[in-house]
Design an enzyme around this catalytic site. Structure first.
Site, PDB file in Angstrom:
ATOM      1  N   ARG A 102      42.345 -48.406  56.041  1.00  0.00           N
ATOM      2  CA  ARG A 102      41.432 -48.926  55.342  1.00  0.00           C
ATOM      3  C   ARG A 102      40.047 -49.371  56.211  1.00  0.00           C
ATOM      4  O   ARG A 102      38.995 -49.162  55.834  1.00  0.00           O
ATOM      5  CB  ARG A 102      41.796 -50.505  54.824  1.00  0.00           C
ATOM      6  CG  ARG A 102      40.827 -51.295  54.150  1.00  0.00           C
ATOM      7  CD  ARG A 102      39.686 -50.376  52.846  1.00  0.00           C
ATOM      8  NE  ARG A 102      40.816 -49.498  52.138  1.00  0.00           N
ATOM      9  CZ  ARG A 102      40.526 -48.508  51.473  1.00  0.00           C
ATOM     10  NH1 ARG A 102      38.908 -48.529  51.456  1.00  0.00           N
ATOM     11  NH2 ARG A 102      41.108 -47.798  50.712  1.00  0.00           N
ATOM     12  N   LYS A 137      18.215 -56.614  58.920  1.00  0.00           N
ATOM     13  CA  LYS A 137      18.555 -57.028  57.673  1.00  0.00           C
ATOM     14  C   LYS A 137      20.090 -56.080  57.587  1.00  0.00           C
ATOM     15  O   LYS A 137      20.370 -55.224  56.905  1.00  0.00           O
ATOM     16  CB  LYS A 137      17.740 -56.546  56.412  1.00  0.00           C
ATOM     17  CG  LYS A 137      16.718 -57.476  56.515  1.00  0.00           C
ATOM     18  CD  LYS A 137      15.702 -57.026  55.694  1.00  0.00           C
ATOM     19  CE  LYS A 137      14.407 -57.853  55.687  1.00  0.00           C
ATOM     20  NZ  LYS A 137      13.286 -57.190  54.791  1.00  0.00           N
ATOM     21  N   LYS A 169       6.876 -63.463  63.869  1.00  0.00           N
ATOM     22  CA  LYS A 169       6.535 -63.046  62.282  1.00  0.00           C
ATOM     23  C   LYS A 169       5.813 -64.318  61.686  1.00  0.00           C
ATOM     24  O   LYS A 169       5.561 -65.538  62.715  1.00  0.00           O
ATOM     25  CB  LYS A 169       7.991 -62.830  61.533  1.00  0.00           C
ATOM     26  CG  LYS A 169       8.693 -61.527  62.083  1.00  0.00           C
ATOM     27  CD  LYS A 169       9.898 -61.164  61.325  1.00  0.00           C
ATOM     28  CE  LYS A 169       9.720 -61.231  59.891  1.00  0.00           C
ATOM     29  NZ  LYS A 169       9.092 -59.944  59.552  1.00  0.00           N
ATOM     30  N   GLU A 202       3.452 -59.547  63.953  1.00  0.00           N
ATOM     31  CA  GLU A 202       3.251 -59.252  62.611  1.00  0.00           C
ATOM     32  C   GLU A 202       1.880 -59.712  62.113  1.00  0.00           C
ATOM     33  O   GLU A 202       1.559 -60.703  62.383  1.00  0.00           O
ATOM     34  CB  GLU A 202       4.307 -60.025  61.701  1.00  0.00           C
ATOM     35  CG  GLU A 202       4.285 -59.868  60.140  1.00  0.00           C
ATOM     36  CD  GLU A 202       5.083 -60.513  59.463  1.00  0.00           C
ATOM     37  OE1 GLU A 202       6.283 -60.071  59.296  1.00  0.00           O
ATOM     38  OE2 GLU A 202       4.804 -61.726  58.792  1.00  0.00           O
ATOM     39  N   ASP A 224       2.264 -55.671  57.834  1.00  0.00           N
ATOM     40  CA  ASP A 224       3.205 -56.270  56.870  1.00  0.00           C
ATOM     41  C   ASP A 224       2.724 -56.226  55.336  1.00  0.00           C
ATOM     42  O   ASP A 224       1.697 -56.871  55.153  1.00  0.00           O
ATOM     43  CB  ASP A 224       3.812 -57.584  57.335  1.00  0.00           C
ATOM     44  CG  ASP A 224       4.986 -58.149  56.028  1.00  0.00           C
ATOM     45  OD1 ASP A 224       5.869 -57.313  56.031  1.00  0.00           O
ATOM     46  OD2 ASP A 224       4.848 -59.102  55.559  1.00  0.00           O
TER      47      ASP A 224
END
Length: 285
Positions: A102, A137, A169, A202, A224
């Site tokens: 698995r 992410k 950011k 950013e 951005d």
């Protein structure tokens, strides 16, 4: 970027934790009906077209579970795969093969999906001086493999985590009191702590790009959610003083248009967080 040694350590942690999570005090399904000394052989069967990823990881898992298992590789990471291909054979104790099954499949199915999606972007960007990047992410606890899959698919890795690059950011900038203050404080912090880390900042508008350029020490400006025209204007304004990166809403449909604006990098969280596992099976033979 993290070192190969650090990456290997992260992968080892993934293996140990995943086996602990999946096996616990024993694979009772196998223990109940398969003799301890029973031998078997299985093949990794491809059931969907794409880019294969996770073969090297599968070998590490199988050897971790049972060092006596024998693996015969027919394909390698990065190979194009089609329905019916066999990536490898594994032979040895049947209980060991089932114990590893698995984790091998979970990893390879997801890694292959990420490599396939990344390859679509990298193929699309051929001929441009623009590289496709992943983001942070990622799936908690699985990041090392997801970022490895991006590399296998022809992409490049953004920072691995919070510790290997500085990325200022919108929230950092707002909490610090503005762009210039955030950059200047960061430069001083890195010097004081003798840290050799690149700084990415950013920008949310062309005026913010201008302010960033008035400061020293910035390695890359992240544009951005810029429109195509604003991206072109920003690249012209930056004029090679630092690297450029487009981010926000990047898709296969618009990636080439951003590349045509002249940015050095395009980053997309969708490489990792929005893929569907490819179909692979480990079948007894």
């Amino acid at each position: 970027m993290i070192s190969e040694k650090k990456l290997d350590e992260e992968i080892q942690i993934i293996i140990e934790n995943a086996i602990r999570e999946d096996v616990g005090d024993g694979d009772h399904s196998s223990l109940a009906c398969i003799p301890e000394d029973a031998k078997g052989k299985a093949m990794l069967l491809v059931k969907e077209d794409g880019i294969l990823a996770g073969v090297d990881f599968a070998k590490k898992v199988l050897k971790f579970v049972d060092s006596s298992l024998e693996i015969e590789s027919l394909m390698k990471d990065g190979d194009s795969m089609t329905y019916g291909d066999i990536a490898f054979y594994v032979s040895g104790q049947s209980q060991s093969i089932l114990k590893a099954e698995r984790l091998v499949l979970n990893a390879m199915q997801r890694m292959s999906a990420i490599a396939t999606k990344t390859n679509q972007f990298s193929t699309l960007l051929k001929g441009y001086n623009t590289q496709i990047l992943d983001t942070r992410k990622t799936t908690p606890g699985f990041r090392a493999l997801e970022k490895q899959a991006v590399k296998i698919g022809g992409g490049e890795n953004h920072r691995f985590a919070l510790y290997d690059m500085v990325m200022l950011k919108d929230n950092h900038i707002d909490f610090a009191g503005g762009i210039s203050k955030a950059i200047q404080k960061t430069v001083k912090y890195l010097a004081k702590n003798k840290l050799d880390l690149r700084i990415i900042v950013e920008a949310r508008s062309l005026s913010e790009v201008e302010e960033i350029l008035h400061n020293e020490g910035v390695y890359r400006i992240l544009l951005d959610n810029f429109s195509f025209q604003d991206t072109k204007d920003a690249v012209k304004l930056i004029n090679g003083k630092c690297f450029t990166e487009s981010s926000g809403g990047i898709t296969l449909e618009n990636a080439k248009s951003y590349a045509e604006c002249g940015v050095d990098y395009i980053s997309s969280g969708a490489l990792i967080h929005s893929v569907y596992n490819l179909d692979l099976s480990l079948k007894a033979v």
